[in-house]
Design a protein around this motif. Structure first.
Motif, mmCIF file in Angstrom:
data_model
loop_
_atom_site.group_PDB
_atom_site.id
_atom_site.type_symbol
_atom_site.label_atom_id
_atom_site.label_comp_id
_atom_site.label_asym_id
_atom_site.label_seq_id
_atom_site.Cartn_x
_atom_site.Cartn_y
_atom_site.Cartn_z
ATOM 1 N N VAL A 1 0.853 -1.189 0.000
ATOM 2 C CA VAL A 1 0.000 0.000 0.000
ATOM 3 C C VAL A 1 0.892 1.244 0.000
ATOM 4 C CG1 VAL A 1 -1.850 1.250 1.175
ATOM 5 C CG2 VAL A 1 -1.759 -1.258 1.298
ATOM 6 N N VAL A 2 0.611 2.180 -0.896
ATOM 7 C CA VAL A 2 1.411 3.398 -1.007
ATOM 8 C C VAL A 2 1.569 4.055 0.362
ATOM 9 C CG1 VAL A 2 1.467 5.725 -1.971
ATOM 10 C CG2 VAL A 2 0.816 3.805 -3.423
ATOM 11 N N SER A 3 2.816 4.413 0.666
ATOM 12 C CA SER A 3 3.154 4.980 1.978
ATOM 13 C C SER A 3 4.036 6.200 1.763
ATOM 14 C CB SER A 3 3.889 3.943 2.830
ATOM 15 O OG SER A 3 3.123 2.758 2.969
ATOM 16 N N THR A 4 3.476 7.386 1.986
ATOM 17 C CA THR A 4 4.169 8.603 1.565
ATOM 18 C C THR A 4 4.807 9.408 2.686
ATOM 19 O OG1 THR A 4 2.290 10.145 1.780
ATOM 20 C CG2 THR A 4 2.408 8.818 -0.247
ATOM 21 N N GLY A 5 4.315 9.290 3.901
ATOM 22 C CA GLY A 5 4.778 10.197 4.952
ATOM 23 C C GLY A 5 4.481 11.649 4.624
ATOM 24 N N GLY A 6 3.551 11.872 3.699
ATOM 25 C CA GLY A 6 3.156 13.226 3.346
ATOM 26 C C GLY A 6 4.161 13.980 2.507
ATOM 27 N N THR A 7 5.193 13.304 1.996
ATOM 28 C CA THR A 7 6.233 13.997 1.235
ATOM 29 C C THR A 7 6.267 13.485 -0.205
ATOM 30 O OG1 THR A 7 8.543 14.745 1.319
ATOM 31 C CG2 THR A 7 8.150 12.419 1.818
ATOM 32 N N ILE A 8 6.522 14.374 -1.130
ATOM 33 C CA ILE A 8 6.354 14.063 -2.548
ATOM 34 C C ILE A 8 7.378 13.056 -3.059
ATOM 35 C CG2 ILE A 8 7.796 15.889 -3.559
ATOM 36 C CD1 ILE A 8 5.324 16.452 -5.431
ATOM 37 N N GLY A 9 8.517 12.957 -2.401
ATOM 38 C CA GLY A 9 9.522 11.983 -2.810
ATOM 39 C C GLY A 9 9.058 10.543 -2.661
ATOM 40 N N LYS A 10 8.040 10.316 -1.867
ATOM 41 C CA LYS A 10 7.515 8.966 -1.657
ATOM 42 C C LYS A 10 6.086 8.814 -2.195
ATOM 43 C CE LYS A 10 10.323 7.382 2.230
ATOM 44 N NZ LYS A 10 10.852 6.203 1.517
ATOM 45 N N MET A 11 5.697 9.669 -3.132
ATOM 46 C CA MET A 11 4.306 9.658 -3.581
ATOM 47 C C MET A 11 3.923 8.350 -4.277
ATOM 48 S SD MET A 11 4.413 12.348 -6.750
ATOM 49 C CE MET A 11 5.567 12.149 -8.114
ATOM 50 N N ASN A 12 4.914 7.603 -4.804
ATOM 51 C CA ASN A 12 4.628 6.327 -5.461
ATOM 52 C C ASN A 12 5.284 5.153 -4.744
ATOM 53 O OD1 ASN A 12 3.171 7.526 -7.655
ATOM 54 N ND2 ASN A 12 5.138 8.196 -8.489
ATOM 55 N N PHE A 13 5.695 5.355 -3.503
ATOM 56 C CA PHE A 13 6.442 4.325 -2.787
ATOM 57 C C PHE A 13 5.510 3.248 -2.238
ATOM 58 C CE2 PHE A 13 8.450 3.124 1.427
ATOM 59 C CZ PHE A 13 9.318 2.191 0.868
ATOM 60 N N VAL A 14 5.735 2.007 -2.655
ATOM 61 C CA VAL A 14 4.958 0.865 -2.171
ATOM 62 C C VAL A 14 5.919 -0.073 -1.435
ATOM 63 C CG1 VAL A 14 3.440 -1.041 -2.763
ATOM 64 C CG2 VAL A 14 3.374 1.067 -4.120
ATOM 65 N N PRO A 15 5.893 -0.099 -0.113
ATOM 66 C CA PRO A 15 6.833 -0.930 0.654
ATOM 67 C C PRO A 15 6.592 -2.424 0.428
ATOM 68 C CG PRO A 15 5.834 0.762 2.043
ATOM 69 C CD PRO A 15 5.056 0.738 0.764
ATOM 70 N N GLU A 16 7.653 -3.195 0.639
ATOM 71 C CA GLU A 16 7.564 -4.643 0.519
ATOM 72 C C GLU A 16 7.256 -5.306 1.857
ATOM 73 O OE1 GLU A 16 11.138 -6.019 -1.299
ATOM 74 O OE2 GLU A 16 10.718 -5.053 -3.230
ATOM 75 N N GLU A 17 7.283 -4.527 2.936
ATOM 76 C CA GLU A 17 6.942 -5.076 4.247
ATOM 77 C C GLU A 17 6.316 -4.001 5.112
ATOM 78 O OE1 GLU A 17 10.469 -6.571 6.050
ATOM 79 O OE2 GLU A 17 11.448 -4.621 6.176
ATOM 80 N N ASP A 18 5.631 -4.441 6.147
ATOM 81 C CA ASP A 18 4.982 -3.534 7.087
ATOM 82 C C ASP A 18 5.972 -3.012 8.116
ATOM 83 O OD1 ASP A 18 2.285 -3.690 6.171
ATOM 84 O OD2 ASP A 18 2.044 -5.630 7.167
ATOM 85 N N ALA A 19 5.705 -1.813 8.627
ATOM 86 C CA ALA A 19 6.373 -1.356 9.837
ATOM 87 C C ALA A 19 6.102 -2.363 10.950
ATOM 88 C CB ALA A 19 5.853 0.021 10.233
ATOM 89 N N THR A 20 6.979 -2.422 11.931
ATOM 90 C CA THR A 20 6.855 -3.447 12.977
ATOM 91 C C THR A 20 5.503 -3.408 13.663
ATOM 92 O OG1 THR A 20 9.241 -3.513 13.402
ATOM 93 C CG2 THR A 20 7.793 -4.269 15.162
ATOM 94 N N VAL A 21 5.041 -2.216 14.077
ATOM 95 C CA VAL A 21 3.772 -2.160 14.811
ATOM 96 C C VAL A 21 2.603 -2.564 13.923
ATOM 97 C CG1 VAL A 21 4.610 -0.463 16.484
ATOM 98 C CG2 VAL A 21 3.454 0.335 14.414
ATOM 99 N N VAL A 22 2.682 -2.241 12.632
ATOM 100 C CA VAL A 22 1.624 -2.629 11.694
ATOM 101 C C VAL A 22 1.613 -4.140 11.517
ATOM 102 C CG1 VAL A 22 0.752 -2.388 9.340
ATOM 103 C CG2 VAL A 22 1.773 -0.418 10.497
ATOM 104 N N ALA A 23 2.787 -4.726 11.351
ATOM 105 C CA ALA A 23 2.879 -6.180 11.194
ATOM 106 C C ALA A 23 2.307 -6.899 12.408
ATOM 107 C CB ALA A 23 4.337 -6.581 10.977
#
Length: 530
Positions: A144-166
């Protein structure tokens, strides 16, 4: 210690002896008011009592996480029905709130079907089996696209969840989407806009009044949970970013003790000068859900090296009749509005009905000192720490608020001055802890006022990330103490007012016990008009 005591404004409201407390109890004044107990330094049997709990609406989208999970386990409702109900609620309200900025509805529906299949076989995936949630967009989420609100990550789709999300998904939680956050969770997108916003997704709005702020940085999370579009969300708190939105959106939230939860997979993660300031924390409509959710996410992941494997204390074993309470309805730093002051005083009176001792006491001089040190540390390197964050994200274009800081860096202080500030910070934290040793819990405002206007205009002080209204939350990030928020009142025009409950390090049980008692007195979360 004597000099320290002289530096604070102190007023004893009432000191209860054990005899006086038991006299009240025998008179029936506490028939519904006292929590289960750990007596101070005593081997006496626990004093266990039930008190009133907020009534949960019949609609599934407004029920507690605890109730939803139980209903699914008992086959009173299917995970698919619950997920579809929450998706429908998001579709009903999000076009007005702009709180959920990226959805994964199809995946959630498929996962809910699988969860129901497991239940039919007698298998429970975990404590959150089938419970719908959203996640702040500063966390990395697999697929799922994860941007942190910054344009450099506007198309970033992680391959794994953050620890708390997992950990939440492994416990059976169903993620519906991502919620709005300012750029890097720290900097607003548009100068003069007083709400969670960024240049990718725009402005989030408060469900109690669409012209009012959600606060931030977990503003999208606060808004959608309050409106019944998610059973809970997970925010992060660097200076009040869980507690502020919980207050202004009328829900419950907690910033746990520093380094209890891993920051792995968050856009501003572990390491660096401000390492101990930031903590993830759950946001939900009911206090009891904070107790359910936090330990699921807590503990080392062997990536965030600062995390401590501390046991999770049981808030239902806290005896509030033995608590020493400090409260301050204003701190002399922020211009605090009368409704907020009155709400804190009301909460203190409720505690005065049950606690061992309730004292009006504010370490104002220490708070001023800590705020000054924090501000100088943030700006002392000419915002180079923030510049490095943009470089790591690949952001060459920023929101106006971030650009204003990077282009007008200000004076850079010397290494000697910087290391002196770090020493001063540690000394202040020690003095704060000495002051707190007189008490078990603090009750104070979360924000200086209920939700303000989104269209409020530019505040010069905000360029230094030093808004006086945040002086109620930031010191407890620097100190690392746990703080919970619960709705205890409202303004004349119906905007929620949350009270902050701060406990000593690793004593989230005390913070939650007091928050739960205050929730029972106030009724806690109330359905917004949206």
């Amino acid at each position: 210690m004597e000099n320290l005591k002289k530096s604070v404004a102190k007023k004893v409201i009432k000191g209860h002896s054990r005899r006086a407390f038991m006299g009240k109890l025998s008179a029936g004044a506490l028939a519904t008011a006292c929590l289960p107990a750990i007596a101070r330094g005593s081997s006496k049997p626990l004093l266990i009592r039930e008190f009133g709990k907020p009534a949960e609406p019949s609609e599934i989208q407004y029920k507690s996480v605890t109730a939803i999970a139980e209903m699914i386990r008992e086959k009173e409702v299917s995970a698919l029905e619950v997920v579809q109900t929450y998706i429908a609620r998001i579709e009903d309200v999000n076009y007005q709130l702009n709180a959920v900025v990226m959805e994964c509805f199809d995946r959630a529906i498929e996962e809910a079907k699988k969860a129901d299949n497991e239940i039919s076989k007698g298998n429970v995936l975990g404590k959150l089996h089938g419970v719908p949630l959203t996640i702040k967009d500063s966390f990395m989420t697999e697929g799922v696209v994860s941007t942190g609100g910054t344009i450099g990550k506007m198309n970033f789709v992680p391959e794994e969840d953050a620890t708390v999300v997992a950990r939440l998904r492994n416990a059976g939680g169903m993620m519906l989407g991502k919620t709005n956050t300012p750029e890097f969770t720290l900097i607003g997108g548009v100068l003069g806009v007083n709400s969670t916003n960024n240049i990718l997704y725009g402005i989030s709005k408060n469900p109690y009044d669409l012209n009012k702020t959600t606060s931030g940085s977990s503003g999208g999370a606060g808004a959608i949970v309050a409106a019944g579009g998610a059973a809970f969300d997970v925010g992060t708190d660097w200076g009040g970013s869980v507690r502020g939105p919980s207050c202004t959106n009328g829900i419950a939230g907690i910033k746990p003790t520093s380094v209890r939860l891993p920051r792995t997979g968050h856009i501003v993660d572990y390491g660096g000068l401000f390492d101990s300031w930031q903590q993830p924390g759950p946001m939900a409509r009911y206090v009891k859900d904070l107790d359910l959710l936090t330990p699921i996410m807590a503990g080392p992941d062997f990536k965030d090296a600062a995390v401590v494997p501390m046991p999770w204390p049981d808030y239902q074993k806290v005896d509030i009749s033995q608590l020493r309470v400090a409260f301050f309805p204003e701190n002399g730093i922020a211009n605090t509005d009368p409704a907020t002051i009155e709400t804190v005083r009301k909460a203190a009176k409720w505690m005065d009905e049950v606690a061992l001792d309730v004292t009006e006491d504010c370490p104002r001089e220490l708070l001023v000192e800590l705020g000054t040190i924090r501000r100088e540390l943030i700006i002392g390197d000419g915002w180079q720490w923030l510049k490095r964050a943009t470089e790591r994200a690949g952001s060459k274009t920023y929101g106006a608020s971030l650009r204003e800081r990077l282009e007008n860096q200000g004076a850079v202080i010397s290494t000697a001055e910087y290391t002196k500030l770090l020493e001063m910070q540690d000394a202040n934290r020690s003095k704060m802890l000495q002051w707190f040793s007189q008490y078990d819990v603090i009750i104070c405002p979360t924000t200086s006022s209920p939700a303000g206007d989104i269209n409020s205009g530019y505040n010069e002080e905000s360029r230094y990330m030093d808004n006086p209204g945040e002086s109620y939350t930031k010191p407890f990030n620097t100190c690392g103490w746990p703080g919970a928020v619960v709705r205890c009142g409202q303004s004349a025009d119906g905007l929620p007012i949350g009270v902050q409950v701060v406990a000593q390090p690793w004593r989230e049980d005390v913070a939650l016990a007091v928050a739960s008692y205050l929730e029972s007195k106030s009724g806690g979360w109330k359905r917004p008009p949206i």
